[in-house]
Scaffold this active site. Structure first.
Site, PDB file in Angstrom:
ATOM      1  N   GLU A 216      34.512  30.104  53.996  1.00  0.00           N
ATOM      2  CA  GLU A 216      34.944  28.921  54.742  1.00  0.00           C
ATOM      3  C   GLU A 216      35.427  27.832  53.779  1.00  0.00           C
ATOM      4  OE1 GLU A 216      35.008  28.073  58.259  1.00  0.00           O
ATOM      5  OE2 GLU A 216      36.168  26.533  57.237  1.00  0.00           O
TER       6      GLU A 216
ATOM      7  N   GLY B 197      32.295  29.909  43.161  1.00  0.00           N
ATOM      8  CA  GLY B 197      33.389  30.062  42.208  1.00  0.00           C
ATOM      9  C   GLY B 197      34.385  28.928  42.364  1.00  0.00           C
TER      10      GLY B 197
ATOM     11  N   ILE C 166      31.946  37.089  39.667  1.00  0.00           N
ATOM     12  CA  ILE C 166      32.113  38.247  38.773  1.00  0.00           C
ATOM     13  C   ILE C 166      33.425  38.130  37.994  1.00  0.00           C
ATOM     14  CG2 ILE C 166      30.775  39.788  40.267  1.00  0.00           C
ATOM     15  CD1 ILE C 166      33.537  41.134  40.988  1.00  0.00           C
ATOM     16  N   ASP C 167      34.312  37.218  38.440  1.00  0.00           N
ATOM     17  CA  ASP C 167      35.644  37.133  37.817  1.00  0.00           C
ATOM     18  C   ASP C 167      35.634  36.377  36.484  1.00  0.00           C
ATOM     19  OD1 ASP C 167      36.422  38.319  40.195  1.00  0.00           O
ATOM     20  OD2 ASP C 167      37.041  36.435  41.115  1.00  0.00           O
TER      21      ASP C 167
ATOM     22  N   ARG D 278      43.026  65.058  32.462  1.00  0.00           N
ATOM     23  CA  ARG D 278      43.783  64.150  33.328  1.00  0.00           C
ATOM     24  C   ARG D 278      43.875  62.736  32.758  1.00  0.00           C
ATOM     25  NH1 ARG D 278      40.739  65.856  38.900  1.00  0.00           N
ATOM     26  NH2 ARG D 278      42.282  67.363  39.615  1.00  0.00           N
TER      27      ARG D 278
ATOM     28  N   GLU E 290      42.704  44.167  39.126  1.00  0.00           N
ATOM     29  CA  GLU E 290      43.317  44.168  40.467  1.00  0.00           C
ATOM     30  C   GLU E 290      44.542  43.255  40.546  1.00  0.00           C
ATOM     31  OE1 GLU E 290      40.941  42.517  43.638  1.00  0.00           O
ATOM     32  OE2 GLU E 290      40.055  41.016  42.344  1.00  0.00           O
TER      33      GLU E 290
ATOM     34  N   ARG F 267      44.902  60.493  38.316  1.00  0.00           N
ATOM     35  CA  ARG F 267      44.096  60.153  39.490  1.00  0.00           C
ATOM     36  C   ARG F 267      43.716  58.673  39.443  1.00  0.00           C
ATOM     37  NH1 ARG F 267      45.474  64.568  40.938  1.00  0.00           N
ATOM     38  NH2 ARG F 267      44.137  66.286  41.635  1.00  0.00           N
TER      39      ARG F 267
HETATM   40  O1  F6P Z   1      35.899  36.452  43.535  1.00  0.00           O
HETATM   41  C1  F6P Z   1      35.191  37.633  43.589  1.00  0.00           C
HETATM   42  C2  F6P Z   1      36.017  38.734  44.181  1.00  0.00           C
HETATM   43  O2  F6P Z   1      35.218  39.893  44.218  1.00  0.00           O
HETATM   44  C3  F6P Z   1      37.328  39.012  43.481  1.00  0.00           C
HETATM   45  O3  F6P Z   1      37.157  39.760  42.316  1.00  0.00           O
HETATM   46  C4  F6P Z   1      38.100  39.699  44.565  1.00  0.00           C
HETATM   47  O4  F6P Z   1      39.490  39.520  44.380  1.00  0.00           O
HETATM   48  C5  F6P Z   1      37.637  39.000  45.814  1.00  0.00           C
HETATM   49  O5  F6P Z   1      36.389  38.431  45.506  1.00  0.00           O
HETATM   50  C6  F6P Z   1      37.482  39.879  47.021  1.00  0.00           C
HETATM   51  O6  F6P Z   1      37.250  39.048  48.110  1.00  0.00           O
HETATM   52  P1  F6P Z   1      36.632  39.462  49.503  1.00  0.00           P
HETATM   53  O7  F6P Z   1      35.152  39.547  49.346  1.00  0.00           O
HETATM   54  O8  F6P Z   1      37.007  38.330  50.394  1.00  0.00           O
HETATM   55  O9  F6P Z   1      37.247  40.756  49.881  1.00  0.00           O
END
Ligand code: F6P
Length: 369
Positions: A82, A123, A147-148, A183, A243, A287
Site C-alpha cells: 500500500e 525498503g 533482499i535487494d 548444459r 531480474e 536451461r
Molecule cells: O523488493 C523485494 C522484491 O522481492 C524484489 O526483489 C522483487 O522485484 C519484488 O520484491 C517482487 O515483488 P512482489 O512481492 O510484489 O511480487
C-alpha cells in the site's frame, strides 16, 4: 517491564511494508524489547503495512507477542504494498480510493491512537512514504529492510544476507546438474532494478557469466565467452541473471519502446529470454531456473539477525531521545541515524567502479560485455 530511563516517546506504532524478507521479526523484536523493557513504552502493532494505519487495524503488542520470533521468517505484523500517496488500492485493484483520503486517515489514526512516533520497517517505497508522512507532521523512524540491498544511506539492508545465502546455495546445486548434462544453466535472482543480489551470489557461487541491470549485456560477448569455455574443455556453464537485467539493444530504447519490446521478448522472466538467446547464439543446450520467492522466505541468516537486532535497538534509542525523522543505518562498523530524506525516492545501484566487478572479471567471469 520497567521504565528505567526518561523517554520522549510514550507510545509508538510499528509496521512492516513492501515485500517481506528474513529478519523482519528479528528487527520487530529488537525495537520492541528495547522500547518496552528499557523505556516502558506502549507499543501498537499495525497490521499489513500502511493499509493497517489507513484502516485503523492495530493491536497492543505485549512481551509475549515479540518473544520467540528472532528466527522466524516473514513478519508477525503482515505487510502490503500500500502506497498511501498514490490513488487507489494496489492490492484490491479498487481505484476509487483517493490518496488525500488515505493520508488523512493515517493522520487521524495517528492522533486517535496517541502515537508519538511511527516506526516503519521497509525498503525504498515504505521509507519514501515514511519521509512524506514526516513532512506532513508525523514523527517517523525507519529501518532499512530488503533482499535487494538497494537503499541509499546504509551499507546493507537486512534480508540481503539471507537471500544471498539462498541464491548461492541454488547456484551451487545447479553446478552438479549442469556438469552431469553438459548444459548451460541460467539462474535468475531477484533484486528489482539493482544487481546487488546477482552480483554477490554470482561471485559467491562462481558464476561464469553475471548479468546485472547496471551493465547492459551484449549477447554476442556472452556467446563468445561460453564458446571459449567450451573450447577450453569446460563442458558446462552457469549464467546468473538479475531480474532487472537488460540488453544493449534495450539500453538505447525509449522507455515506451522498451516496454513493447519486453512484452514481445520476455514472456515470463528474463532468464527464459537469455536462455533462448544463448541457444541461438551458441547452439549449446541451455536451461533456465527462476528462483523467485524462495529468496524471501524462511529463517534469517546469523548476519541478518545481528543487523536487524542492532538496528532495532538503535531505533529504540532514537525513540527514547525523540530524535525523529531518521532511518537507522549501517555505516562501516557502526549503526548511525541518517535523515529520512537521504534514502527517500532513491535507488542504490551497483556503481560502475564497484570493487567486486573487477574481482569478478579477474576470476574469469563475463559481465555481459
Ligand atoms: O523488493 C523485494 C522484491 O522481492 C524484489 O526483489 C522483487 O522485484 C519484488 O520484491 C517482487 O515483488 P512482489 O512481492 O510484489 O511480487
Amino acid at each position: 517491564m520497567g521504565a528505567m530511563y526518561h523517554t520522549a516517546t510514550k507510545t509508538l506504532g510499528i509496521l512492516t511494508g513492501g515485500g517481506d524478507c528474513p529478519g523482519l521479526n528479528a528487527a520487530i523484536r529488537g525495537v520492541c524489547r528495547a522500547a518496552y523493557d528499557r523505556y516502558g513504552m506502549t507499543i501498537l502493532g499495525i497490521a499489513n503495512g500502511y493499509r493497517g494505519l489507513i484502516e485503523g487495524d492495530v493491536r497492543f503488542l505485549k512481551p509475549e507477542d515479540f518473544s520467540g520470533i528472532l528466527t522466524r521468517g516473514g513478519t508477525i505484523l503482515g505487510t502490503s504494498r500500500e502506497k498511501p500517496f498514490k490513488p487507489g488500492s494496489l492490492e484490491d485493484h479498487d481505484f476509487s480510493f483517493r490518496s488525500e483520503d488515505k493520508v488523512q486517515a493515517i493522520k487521524e489514526h495517528y492522533q486517535q491512537f496517541n502515537l508519538d512516533c511511527l516506526v516503519v520497517l521497509g525498503g525504498n517505497g515504505t521509507t519514501t512514504t515514511g519521509y512524506r508522512l514526516s513532512q506532513e507532521g508525523l514523527n517517523v523512524i525507519g529501518l532499512p529492510k530488503t533482499i535487494d540491498n538497494d537503499m541509499v544511506g546504509t551499507d546493507r539492508t537486512f534480508g540481503f544476507h539471507s537471500a544471498l545465502s539462498i541464491g548461492t546455495e541454488a547456484i551451487d546445486r545447479l553446478h552438479s546438474t549442469a556438469q552431469s548434462h553438459n548444459r548451460v544453466m541460467v539462474i535468475e535472482l531477484m533484486g528489482h532494478k539493482a544487481g546487488w543480489l546477482a552480483l554477490y551470489a554470482g561471485l559467491a557461487g562462481g558464476g561464469d557469466v553475471i548479468l546485472i541491470p547496471e551493465i547492459p549485456y551484449d549477447i554476442k560477448a556472452i556467446g563468445r565467452h561460453l564458446l571459449k569455455r567450451a573450447q577450453s574443455g569446460k563442458t558446462f556453464s552457469i549464467v546468473v541473471v538479475a531480474e532487472g537485467a537488460l540488453s544493449i539493444e534495450e539500453e538505447d530504447m525509449e522507455k515506451k519502446d522498451r516496454k513493447k519490446y519486453r512484452e514481445k521478448t520476455v514472456k515470463t522472466s528474463i532468464a527464459y529470454r537469455v536462455a533462448q538467446e544463448i541457444e541461438l547464439e551458441t547452439g549449446m543446450e541451455t536451461r533456465a531456473t527462476v528462483l523467485g520467492y524462495v529468496q524471501r522466505g524462511g529463517i534469517p541468516s546469523a548476519s541478518d539477525r545481528v543487523l536487524a537486532t542492532t538496528l532495532g535497538t538503535a531505533a529504540a534509542e532514537l525513540l527514547a531521545q525523540g530524535d525523529y525523522g531518521k532511518m537507522v543505518a549501517l555505516q562501516g562498523a557502526e549503526i548511525r541515524p541518517v535523515d529520512l530524506w537521504v534514502p527517500a525516492g532513491k535507488v542504490k545501484s551497483v556503481p560502475p567502479d564497484y570493487y567486486m566487478l573487477d574481482s569478478a572479471v579477474a576470476v574469469g567471469t563475463c559481465l555481459g560485455r
